[in-house]
Scaffold this active site. Structure first.
Site, PDB file in Angstrom:
ATOM      1  CE  LYS A 172      -3.829  -7.603  76.610  1.00 53.91           C
ATOM      2  NZ  LYS A 172      -2.340  -8.339  76.146  1.00 53.91           N
ATOM      3  N   GLY A 225      -9.925  -7.909  67.941  1.00 56.33           N
ATOM      4  CA  GLY A 225      -9.577  -9.505  68.504  1.00 56.33           C
ATOM      5  C   GLY A 225     -10.714 -10.525  68.205  1.00 56.33           C
ATOM      6  CB  THR A 227     -16.241 -13.339  68.281  1.00 53.99           C
ATOM      7  OG1 THR A 227     -16.154 -13.271  66.432  1.00 53.99           O
ATOM      8  CG2 THR A 227     -17.138 -14.232  68.527  1.00 53.99           C
ATOM      9  CB  ALA A 228     -14.259 -17.177  71.954  1.00 49.32           C
ATOM     10  CB  THR A 229     -11.168 -12.677  73.534  1.00 48.87           C
ATOM     11  OG1 THR A 229     -10.114 -13.919  73.077  1.00 48.87           O
ATOM     12  CG2 THR A 229     -10.171 -11.804  74.185  1.00 48.87           C
ATOM     13  CD  GLU A 247     -12.196  -5.283  63.352  1.00 45.38           C
ATOM     14  OE1 GLU A 247     -12.400  -5.913  63.001  1.00 45.38           O
ATOM     15  OE2 GLU A 247     -11.345  -4.815  63.211  1.00 45.38           O
ATOM     16  CB  CYS A 281     -10.882  -8.904  60.843  1.00 46.64           C
ATOM     17  SG  CYS A 281     -10.266  -7.070  60.790  1.00 46.64           S
ATOM     18  CD  GLU A 383     -11.496 -14.487  62.130  1.00 49.25           C
ATOM     19  OE1 GLU A 383     -11.312 -13.348  61.453  1.00 49.25           O
ATOM     20  OE2 GLU A 383     -11.832 -14.943  63.722  1.00 49.25           O
TER      21      GLU A 383
HETATM   22  O1  TXE Z   1      -7.012 -12.963  70.025  1.00 49.65           O
HETATM   23  P1  TXE Z   1      -7.069 -12.928  70.821  1.00 49.65           P
HETATM   24  P2  TXE Z   1      -6.346 -15.126  69.556  1.00 49.65           P
HETATM   25  C1  TXE Z   1      -9.620 -14.196  65.545  1.00 49.65           C
HETATM   26  C2  TXE Z   1      -9.016 -15.388  64.813  1.00 49.65           C
HETATM   27  C3  TXE Z   1      -8.514 -16.169  65.888  1.00 49.65           C
HETATM   28  C4  TXE Z   1      -8.418 -15.549  67.298  1.00 49.65           C
HETATM   29  C5  TXE Z   1      -7.951 -16.288  68.564  1.00 49.65           C
HETATM   30  O2  TXE Z   1      -9.679 -16.178  64.417  1.00 49.65           O
HETATM   31  O3  TXE Z   1      -8.153 -17.814  65.265  1.00 49.65           O
HETATM   32  O4  TXE Z   1      -9.382 -14.492  67.046  1.00 49.65           O
HETATM   33  O5  TXE Z   1      -6.528 -15.789  68.796  1.00 49.65           O
HETATM   34  C6  TXE Z   1      -5.888  -9.698  74.825  1.00 49.65           C
HETATM   35  N1  TXE Z   1      -9.577  -9.629  78.770  1.00 49.65           N
HETATM   36  N2  TXE Z   1      -8.527 -12.816  65.573  1.00 49.65           N
HETATM   37  O6  TXE Z   1      -7.029 -15.985  70.851  1.00 49.65           O
HETATM   38  O7  TXE Z   1      -7.847 -13.759  72.890  1.00 49.65           O
HETATM   39  C7  TXE Z   1      -4.791 -10.691  73.801  1.00 49.65           C
HETATM   40  O8  TXE Z   1      -3.897 -10.636  74.536  1.00 49.65           O
HETATM   41  C8  TXE Z   1      -8.441  -8.660  78.279  1.00 49.65           C
HETATM   42  C9  TXE Z   1      -9.164 -12.116  65.214  1.00 49.65           C
HETATM   43  O9  TXE Z   1      -5.143 -14.538  70.178  1.00 49.65           O
HETATM   44  O10 TXE Z   1      -9.160 -12.205  70.932  1.00 49.65           O
HETATM   45  C10 TXE Z   1      -5.103  -9.965  73.201  1.00 49.65           C
HETATM   46  O11 TXE Z   1      -4.100  -8.249  73.156  1.00 49.65           O
HETATM   47  N3  TXE Z   1      -7.573  -9.054  77.327  1.00 49.65           N
HETATM   48  C11 TXE Z   1      -8.892 -10.510  65.112  1.00 49.65           C
HETATM   49  C12 TXE Z   1      -6.221  -9.192  71.803  1.00 49.65           C
HETATM   50  O12 TXE Z   1      -6.864 -10.083  72.988  1.00 49.65           O
HETATM   51  C13 TXE Z   1      -7.820  -9.775  76.153  1.00 49.65           C
HETATM   52  C14 TXE Z   1      -7.677 -10.841  65.311  1.00 49.65           C
HETATM   53  C15 TXE Z   1      -6.040 -10.750  71.173  1.00 49.65           C
HETATM   54  O13 TXE Z   1      -6.777 -11.305  71.453  1.00 49.65           O
HETATM   55  C16 TXE Z   1      -8.353 -11.056  76.989  1.00 49.65           C
HETATM   56  C17 TXE Z   1      -6.684 -12.040  66.160  1.00 49.65           C
HETATM   57  C18 TXE Z   1      -9.386 -11.360  78.312  1.00 49.65           C
HETATM   58  N4  TXE Z   1     -10.022 -11.911  78.958  1.00 49.65           N
HETATM   59  C19 TXE Z   1      -7.545 -13.041  66.392  1.00 49.65           C
HETATM   60  N5  TXE Z   1      -8.054 -12.534  76.348  1.00 49.65           N
HETATM   61  C20 TXE Z   1      -9.161  -9.399  64.451  1.00 49.65           C
HETATM   62  N6  TXE Z   1     -10.645  -9.215  64.344  1.00 49.65           N
HETATM   63  O14 TXE Z   1      -8.825  -9.166  63.658  1.00 49.65           O
HETATM   64  C21 TXE Z   1      -6.959 -12.344  75.351  1.00 49.65           C
HETATM   65  N7  TXE Z   1      -7.386 -10.995  75.358  1.00 49.65           N
END
Ligand code: TXE
Length: 479
Positions: A172, A225, A227-229, A247, A281, A383
């Site tokens: 995904k 992605g 940290t909250a997710t 990660e 990141c 972040e």
């Molecule tokens: O990322 P999400 P977001 C950090 C960065 C950014 C913040 C939010 O600080 O501002 O995260 O970004 C999928 N179940 N990073 O909200 O949501 C989503 O569809 C399963 C750091 O855009 O974490 C996408 O494919 N999957 C980071 C993926 O998670 C879910 C890079 C990442 O999106 C989901 C990106 C759920 N409940 C953001 N909710 C890094 N470590 O490099 C979302 N997704």
């Protein structure tokens, strides 16, 4: 209007529910594609296809898997320029950056893991009256969930090892940057990847993301992605005992001692602060400079940062393109307001950047350097994931170690010094999964990669990826 489709059982198809999301180009703010908003019905089709494909893919000779995946790597190289154009358009990053970094890594990821798979061996433990053989077998249907900052680079970083050791994958990509994964799906068909071995499902976290983490047929989730997710995913996978790796985000310290190689440090620190608009990141967002060098560093760094061109990603001299989305643009601008309200002194930048011509409605941010904020403020604790850094001076190694470790994150750190003993002493104290001494983002794909604390769980890279994507079984024979 371009249309992205799901890739299920070897075919490109529309989502069962007929729901679509808009996808815009961050440099212009214009919608240019429709993306499937997939749900459990699409996932059921994909899991059924993957389960069937697993019966064959997991049992063919390794050489056959390697041949197919290397054919796919060759196609990625041959189609590099189309992938570069799509990645830049979809993400907002400068084209030259996608050409230099993102897209070459796709073929490299595939080839690295196929060659590692060919030479991988497992352990044997001899006893006086028998022996043990440790098998590492493919697990079945595994899922990868990847983000938007390095879209195809990170998608392939997860998919390649999972496939190389014989799993079948539900991938995904981020709904914010779906274009190159869609193109990759077409290349999988051309490469002759058997139907169902890789399935690519598009859509957002609430719809298809949740469906993936809850699905009984999926045994493993590899996530990169926010940290909250990551926290939500850990809670979601627990009841079905899925294996998972996370990660997550970082708030990485960059520690600069006065005896460093100044020019190398300065040039690299500009990159580690602002590359990919600060949306990596691993970017160093808290810069600590030894007292004696601080004034010189500040003036020089701010002078050079202010001159970096923010502009159209298609132009070769653009250093910072657009940030990924309207929502992320707003998040960063809000963080800048918080920094100001916390008493931060904005030394350069501090707001949106305007780019004329076709990009006048794009999502641009000025490279921003902030001074005078304490460790325990929101700006230094969370972040931002944009082209925003704070700078602060330090006196001693113990003091800077406490500063470096004083956030909930622990992904990476950089240390600049010509005294290797100082570098190693500090590296040993820093709580992060990766420490770079006198460099940044130097990656050897064999090394373990991942974070401590709220930056993640588990490691990727080299044999860590293979161990993650296999089940360990010990077979014991007694004579
Ligand atoms: O990322 P999400 P977001 C950090 C960065 C950014 C913040 C939010 O600080 O501002 O995260 O970004 C999928 N179940 N990073 O909200 O949501 C989503 O569809 C399963 C750091 O855009 O974490 C996408 O494919 N999957 C980071 C993926 O998670 C879910 C890079 C990442 O999106 C989901 C990106 C759920 N409940 C953001 N909710 C890094 N470590 O490099 C979302 N997704």
């Amino acid at each position: 209007m371009e249309k992205v489709q799901n890739y299920i059982n070897g075919e490109l198809i529309d989502p069962v529910g007929g729901a679509w999301l808009d996808n815009d180009e961050p440099a212009t703010g214009q919608v240019f594609a429709q993306v499937p908003q997939s749900d459990k019905r699409d996932l059921d089709l994909a899991v059924a296809a993957a389960e069937k494909a697993f019966e064959t893919w997991s049992t063919v000779p390794i050489a056959e898997r390697v041949r197919t995946l290397n054919r796919l790597a060759d196609l990625c190289d041959q189609h590099a320029e189309q992938l570069v154009e799509l990645e830049s358009k979809d993400n907002g990053k400068p084209r030259w950056l996608a050409r230099a970094v993102d897209i070459p890594r796709v073929g490299a990821n595939l080839r690295f893991f196929t060659s590692l798979a060919e030479t991988w061996s497992t352990e044997a433990f001899a006893m006086h009256d028998g022996f043990n053989l440790t098998l590492r077998q493919p697990i079945g249907v595994v899922a990868t969930i990847s983000p938007w900052n390095l879209p195809l680079y990170l998608f392939s970083w997860k998919v390649a090892p999972a496939l190389a050791v014989g799993n079948c994958v539900i991938g995904k990509p981020s709904e914010v940057t779906p274009m190159t994964a869609h193109y990759f799906s077409k290349l999988c068909i051309e490469a002759g990847l058997p139907p169902g071995v890789l399935n690519v499902l598009h859509g957002d976290g609430a719809s298809i993301g949740d469906a993936i983490t809850e699905h009984e047929g999926i045994k493993v989730v590899s996530f990169t992605g926010g940290t909250a997710t990551g926290r939500k995913i850990a809670a979601k996978v627990a009841p079905t005992f899925k294996k998972y790796s996370l990660e997550l985000g970082g708030k990485n310290p960059n520690v600069i001692f006065a005896d460093c190689d100044y020019e190398n440090m300065m040039e690299t620190t500009l990159r580690s602060s602002f590359a990919n608009q600060g949306q990596i990141c691993l970017c160093g967002s808290r810069i600590y400079v030894e007292e004696g060098l601080y004034d010189r560093f500040r003036d020089d760094f701010v002078g050079r940062a202010a001159k970096l061109k923010v502009g159209d990603p298609n132009e070769d001299d653009t250093k910072l393109g657009a940030v990924v989305s309207r929502q992320h643009h707003e998040k960063i601008l809000n963080c800048l307001e918080i920094a100001k309200s916390e008493g931060g002194k904005i030394l350069c930048g501090g707001g949106a950047a305007s780019v004329n011509g076709r990009c006048e409605k794009g999502y641009f941010i000025q490279p921003t350097v902030i001074e005078g904020l304490p460790l325990n403020c929101q700006t230094n604790q969370t972040e931002i994931f944009g082209p925003v850094v704070t700078i602060e001076k330090f006196k001693t190694m113990d003091e800077v170690a406490d500063l470096a470790n004083g956030t909930p994150y622990g992904l990476s750190a950089s240390v600049w010094t010509s005294d290797l003993e100082t570098g190693h002493r500090l590296a040993a104290k820093i709580q992060s999964g990766v420490v770079w001494i006198n460099c940044w983002l130097v990656r050897d794909l064999r090394t373990p990669f991942g974070g401590m604390k709220e930056s993640g769980l588990g490691r990727e890279g080299g044999l860590d990826s293979f161990r993650f994507f296999t089940e360990t079984k010990n077979v014991c024979v007694k004579y």
